[in-house]
Design a protein around this motif. Structure first.
Motif, PDB file in Angstrom:
ATOM      1  N   ASN A   1      -7.304 -43.359  11.875  1.00  0.00           N
ATOM      2  CA  ASN A   1      -8.194 -42.861  12.922  1.00  0.00           C
ATOM      3  C   ASN A   1      -9.586 -42.552  12.385  1.00  0.00           C
ATOM      4  OD1 ASN A   1      -7.508 -40.637  11.408  1.00  0.00           O
ATOM      5  ND2 ASN A   1      -7.347 -39.250  13.170  1.00  0.00           N
ATOM      6  N   ILE A   2      -9.995 -43.254  11.321  1.00  0.00           N
ATOM      7  CA  ILE A   2     -11.337 -43.115  10.766  1.00  0.00           C
ATOM      8  C   ILE A   2     -12.008 -44.480  10.806  1.00  0.00           C
ATOM      9  CG2 ILE A   2     -12.714 -42.583   8.719  1.00  0.00           C
ATOM     10  CD1 ILE A   2     -10.557 -40.647   7.834  1.00  0.00           C
ATOM     11  N   VAL A   3     -13.156 -44.554  11.438  1.00  0.00           N
ATOM     12  CA  VAL A   3     -13.956 -45.770  11.481  1.00  0.00           C
ATOM     13  C   VAL A   3     -15.118 -45.608  10.513  1.00  0.00           C
ATOM     14  CG1 VAL A   3     -15.455 -47.230  12.894  1.00  0.00           C
ATOM     15  CG2 VAL A   3     -13.326 -46.329  13.853  1.00  0.00           C
ATOM     16  N   VAL A   4     -15.320 -46.606   9.665  1.00  0.00           N
ATOM     17  CA  VAL A   4     -16.401 -46.576   8.689  1.00  0.00           C
ATOM     18  C   VAL A   4     -17.466 -47.581   9.121  1.00  0.00           C
ATOM     19  CG1 VAL A   4     -17.028 -46.806   6.250  1.00  0.00           C
ATOM     20  CG2 VAL A   4     -14.750 -45.987   6.884  1.00  0.00           C
TER      21      VAL A   4
ATOM     22  N   SER B   1     -12.557 -45.416  25.673  1.00  0.00           N
ATOM     23  CA  SER B   1     -11.598 -44.422  26.157  1.00  0.00           C
ATOM     24  C   SER B   1     -10.740 -43.835  25.043  1.00  0.00           C
ATOM     25  CB  SER B   1     -10.698 -45.046  27.223  1.00  0.00           C
ATOM     26  OG  SER B   1     -10.002 -46.172  26.697  1.00  0.00           O
ATOM     27  N   HIS B   2     -10.658 -44.521  23.890  1.00  0.00           N
ATOM     28  CA  HIS B   2      -9.825 -44.047  22.784  1.00  0.00           C
ATOM     29  C   HIS B   2     -10.622 -43.400  21.660  1.00  0.00           C
ATOM     30  CE1 HIS B   2      -6.473 -47.190  23.901  1.00  0.00           C
ATOM     31  NE2 HIS B   2      -6.636 -46.245  24.811  1.00  0.00           N
ATOM     32  N   ARG B   3     -11.944 -43.436  21.745  1.00  0.00           N
ATOM     33  CA  ARG B   3     -12.756 -43.018  20.603  1.00  0.00           C
ATOM     34  C   ARG B   3     -12.745 -41.525  20.354  1.00  0.00           C
ATOM     35  NH1 ARG B   3     -17.705 -47.036  22.159  1.00  0.00           N
ATOM     36  NH2 ARG B   3     -16.471 -48.959  21.973  1.00  0.00           N
ATOM     37  N   ASN B   4     -12.343 -40.747  21.343  1.00  0.00           N
ATOM     38  CA  ASN B   4     -12.243 -39.303  21.103  1.00  0.00           C
ATOM     39  C   ASN B   4     -11.131 -38.977  20.109  1.00  0.00           C
ATOM     40  OD1 ASN B   4     -10.243 -40.107  22.937  1.00  0.00           O
ATOM     41  ND2 ASN B   4     -10.097 -38.049  23.814  1.00  0.00           N
ATOM     42  N   MET B   5     -10.288 -39.961  19.795  1.00  0.00           N
ATOM     43  CA  MET B   5      -9.238 -39.765  18.790  1.00  0.00           C
ATOM     44  C   MET B   5      -9.667 -40.260  17.411  1.00  0.00           C
ATOM     45  SD  MET B   5      -5.845 -40.815  20.999  1.00  0.00           S
ATOM     46  CE  MET B   5      -6.467 -42.452  21.411  1.00  0.00           C
ATOM     47  N   TYR B   6     -10.897 -40.747  17.286  1.00  0.00           N
ATOM     48  CA  TYR B   6     -11.390 -41.305  16.029  1.00  0.00           C
ATOM     49  C   TYR B   6     -12.567 -40.490  15.507  1.00  0.00           C
ATOM     50  CZ  TYR B   6      -8.690 -45.634  16.728  1.00  0.00           C
ATOM     51  OH  TYR B   6      -7.685 -46.548  16.891  1.00  0.00           O
ATOM     52  N   SER B   7     -12.705 -40.483  14.187  1.00  0.00           N
ATOM     53  CA  SER B   7     -13.884 -39.939  13.520  1.00  0.00           C
ATOM     54  C   SER B   7     -14.616 -41.077  12.823  1.00  0.00           C
ATOM     55  CB  SER B   7     -13.483 -38.868  12.500  1.00  0.00           C
ATOM     56  OG  SER B   7     -12.823 -37.785  13.134  1.00  0.00           O
TER      57      SER B   7
ATOM     58  N   SER C   1     -15.309 -38.379  18.072  1.00  0.00           N
ATOM     59  CA  SER C   1     -15.068 -36.930  18.062  1.00  0.00           C
ATOM     60  C   SER C   1     -15.859 -36.210  16.988  1.00  0.00           C
ATOM     61  CB  SER C   1     -13.574 -36.650  17.871  1.00  0.00           C
ATOM     62  OG  SER C   1     -13.126 -37.137  16.612  1.00  0.00           O
ATOM     63  N   SER C   2     -16.058 -36.841  15.827  1.00  0.00           N
ATOM     64  CA  SER C   2     -16.791 -36.202  14.734  1.00  0.00           C
ATOM     65  C   SER C   2     -17.322 -37.276  13.805  1.00  0.00           C
ATOM     66  CB  SER C   2     -15.901 -35.218  13.961  1.00  0.00           C
ATOM     67  OG  SER C   2     -14.797 -35.890  13.387  1.00  0.00           O
TER      68      SER C   2
ATOM     69  N   GLU D   1     -19.234 -32.064  20.166  1.00  0.00           N
ATOM     70  CA  GLU D   1     -19.681 -30.983  21.047  1.00  0.00           C
ATOM     71  C   GLU D   1     -20.847 -30.223  20.430  1.00  0.00           C
ATOM     72  OE1 GLU D   1     -16.631 -31.493  20.043  1.00  0.00           O
ATOM     73  OE2 GLU D   1     -15.617 -32.222  21.854  1.00  0.00           O
ATOM     74  N   ASP D   2     -20.750 -29.941  19.135  1.00  0.00           N
ATOM     75  CA  ASP D   2     -21.824 -29.216  18.460  1.00  0.00           C
ATOM     76  C   ASP D   2     -23.126 -30.004  18.480  1.00  0.00           C
ATOM     77  OD1 ASP D   2     -20.088 -27.152  17.834  1.00  0.00           O
ATOM     78  OD2 ASP D   2     -19.521 -28.050  15.918  1.00  0.00           O
TER      79      ASP D   2
END
Length: 592
Positions: free
Chosen positions: A21-24, A230-236, A264-265, A561-562
């Protein structure tokens, strides 16, 4: 507890568990490398987008008006540099036997073993929708297809029928397909990054650059990585950025990742630091030779040394242009129209010729190749050609006067602070200072974040761009590191990465010329370039994946969010920390 886990876990299990769940993302001037951290290699896509346009007159390439003519002084300096190189390589000088048929020198193909030896013929890209149902996803044709795969479907159709309805034209085309669009088609090719910076100009404003970055990355994520919005909130995201980027550019790309792409981050790492992790090192002098820029920076025990950073404004594409100039001067280039500025297809061809035939070695080096001509509305033409002096263009790395910077000069660098100041300082245009206007362009974003100025990495002045050759830049960078023990270690730990690093003969040339560039009063007598454990083009991306997987605490990560709603505040617990000060938590694990 983390250390105990690292001692017992199998590396493949660690990568599978934490890298899924990490995209580089590693953006460059010519290519962008994107992949999920668990993958062995990223997707490498030309970093460009062609958008439909009905403007008249039409620009084939957004940047074609930025280029300047080579001056007489530059031409003389280039010819002098050629003769110096010729003396070193023991080949005839530039004007010796020009136009006189001579016996062909040694014909070699030392790069052919890498599988790229075939003289590749490209075909014009198909700019039309495949069918009426595909209008919502016009970019679905892969950008990596070769030899007209994307145009097979319409090859036998009536051209009038294809042009009968304009709404079948794709609104934008991304990647290599964008470079293979015929100049007669109503498209303009844009490159969001040029010479290691956001490609901002009066013809290409910041907002368009950001929109093109977003569209390009979004398409790759959806079509290549199967990571829909739609799935990117599960990825950093781990954003691996070149040392050439400025503070504001880092913030803009973070906004694209968090605000526009909805991850997400995210965390930012610099390429030099990621590169040592990618090769399992802790200390090295990292020389990153890309398509348009070359950077040098020293890393000690997993931390970058800021005062060792050097930036050179040349790269692989400049070597390709030099190859064309050399062949034309020796009158070995066929009588065809080759325009690297307005026809990206020609640059694709020159890049392949450079990769397949250029290398550094003494003596005359010739090769017989097939050169292709791409005329609008016609199939590609083939011309059997003898290429000569193939060792000269890559030697321009050491003699940059040979690589005249007449193409794509660096964007202006006087726009560091906030959005309004950037435009005023660069183009002296008055813009109203109204917060509501900024809010309208960047909804919910605090544009003038004062906290960024508190970190030493974010300098308040433009980064220095060196005017020296590669050997002098490496030597100067290492000698800036301070202690003699560290200098000796760095001179024996030079790491070459990037596409240019694949050039045959480059490693011994770097070792020899760096050794000669060391001042005689320095007590250093050994120079060594380390062999890369990973393909040189993928090293920073791989290091970014490792850093993301092993960062268990994630103290330096920024949450969406920050960033989007309120920015990052000085007194909050979570602040941005750049890679200069990020601790290498599991170096022993990486080196084991």
């Amino acid at each position: 507890m983390v250390q105990d886990y690292l001692k017992t876990v199998v590396p493949s299990q660690l990568i599978a568990e934490r890298g899924s769940n990490i995209v580089v993302i590693n953006p460059g001037s010519a290519n962008v490398r994107i992949g999920v951290a668990r993958q062995d290699t990223p997707s490498i896509i030309p970093h460009c987008i062609a958008r439909y346009t009905n403007q008249t007159p039409k620009l084939n390439v957004q940047d074609q008006m930025l280029n300047c003519q080579v001056t007489t002084a530059q031409q003389m300096e280039r010819q002098k540099a050629y003769d110096v190189i010729a003396s070193f390589l023991k080949i005839p000088f530039l004007d010796d036997q020009v136009g006189i048929p001579r016996k062909m020198g040694r014909v070699d193909g030392h790069n052919h073993h890498n599988g790229r030896g075939k003289d590749e013929c490209f075909a014009w890209a198909n700019v039309y929708e495949q069918d009426a149902k595909s209008t919502s996803t016009p970019e679905r044709t892969t950008s990596e297809d070769r030899v007209g795969e994307s145009s097979e479907e319409h090859r036998d159709e009536d051209p009038k029928q294809l042009h009968s309805t304009e709404n079948r034209l794709r609104q934008f085309i991304i990647g290599e397909e964008a470079l293979r669009i015929s100049p007669t088609e109503p498209y303009c090719v844009r490159r969001p990054i040029r010479r290691g910076h956001l490609n901002i100009s009066q013809q290409y404003p910041l907002q368009q650059v950001i929109e093109d970055l977003h569209a390009t990355w979004d398409w790759i994520l959806t079509e290549k990585l199967d990571v829909p919005r739609s799935h990117r909130n599960m990825y950093s995201v781990v954003l691996v950025l070149s040392e050439t980027f400025d503070t504001r550019e880092m913030k803009e790309m973070l906004s694209v990742v968090l605000r526009d792409l909805h991850f997400s981050s995210a965390v930012v790492h610099q390429e030099g630091l990621a590169a040592v992790f990618g090769n399992g090192l802790s200390t090295a002098c990292v020389v990153n030779m890309g398509a348009q820029t070359t950077t040098v920076i020293c890393i000690e025990d997993g931390a970058a040394l800021p005062n060792t950073e050097k930036t050179l404004q040349f790269g692989g594409e400049d070597i390709s242009r030099c190859l064309l100039w050399t062949q034309r001067h020796h009158q070995t280039w066929p009588p065809i129209r080759t325009d690297l500025l307005t026809r990206p297809m020609d640059l694709l061809m020159l890049n392949k010729l450079k990769e397949n035939y250029c290398e550094i070695k003494e003596g005359e080096l010739d090769a017989v190749s097939i050169v292709h001509s791409y005329e609008e509305g016609q199939p590609p033409g083939s011309h059997k050609t003898r290429l000569t002096a193939l060792s000269v263009p890559p030697m321009g790395l050491f003699y940059p006067a040979l690589l005249v910077p007449d193409v794509y000069p660096p964007p202006p660098r006087s726009w560091f602070n906030d959005y309004d100041d950037m435009l005023e300082e660069t183009y002296h245009i008055e813009y109203p200072r109204r917060p509501d206007l900024v809010e309208g362009m960047y909804p919910g974003m605090n544009v003038g974040l004062s906290m960024w100025d508190n970190y030493p990495i974010f300098s308040s002045k433009p980064k220095k761009e060196e005017k020296v050759g590669l050997a002098e830049a490496i030597t100067s960078s290492i000698l800036s590191s301070g202690r003699i023990e560290l200098q000796r270690k760095l001179f024996c730990s030079i790491q070459l990465i990037g596409g240019v690093a694949l050039t045959a003969g480059l490693i011994p040339a770097v070792e020899e010329r760096v050794l000669h560039a060391i001042p005689p009063n320095e007590a250093i007598d050994t120079v060594e370039v380390l062999q890369s454990r990973t393909r040189t083009t993928d090293v920073p991306w791989k290091g970014g994946a490792i850093l993301g997987i092993l960062d268990f605490g994630r103290d330096a990560w920024i949450h969406r969010e920050d960033w989007v709603r309120s920015g990052i505040h000085i007194n909050s617990n979570r602040k941005y920390r750049d890679s200069y000060y990020l601790q290498a938590q599991a170096m022993s694990y990486i080196n084991s």
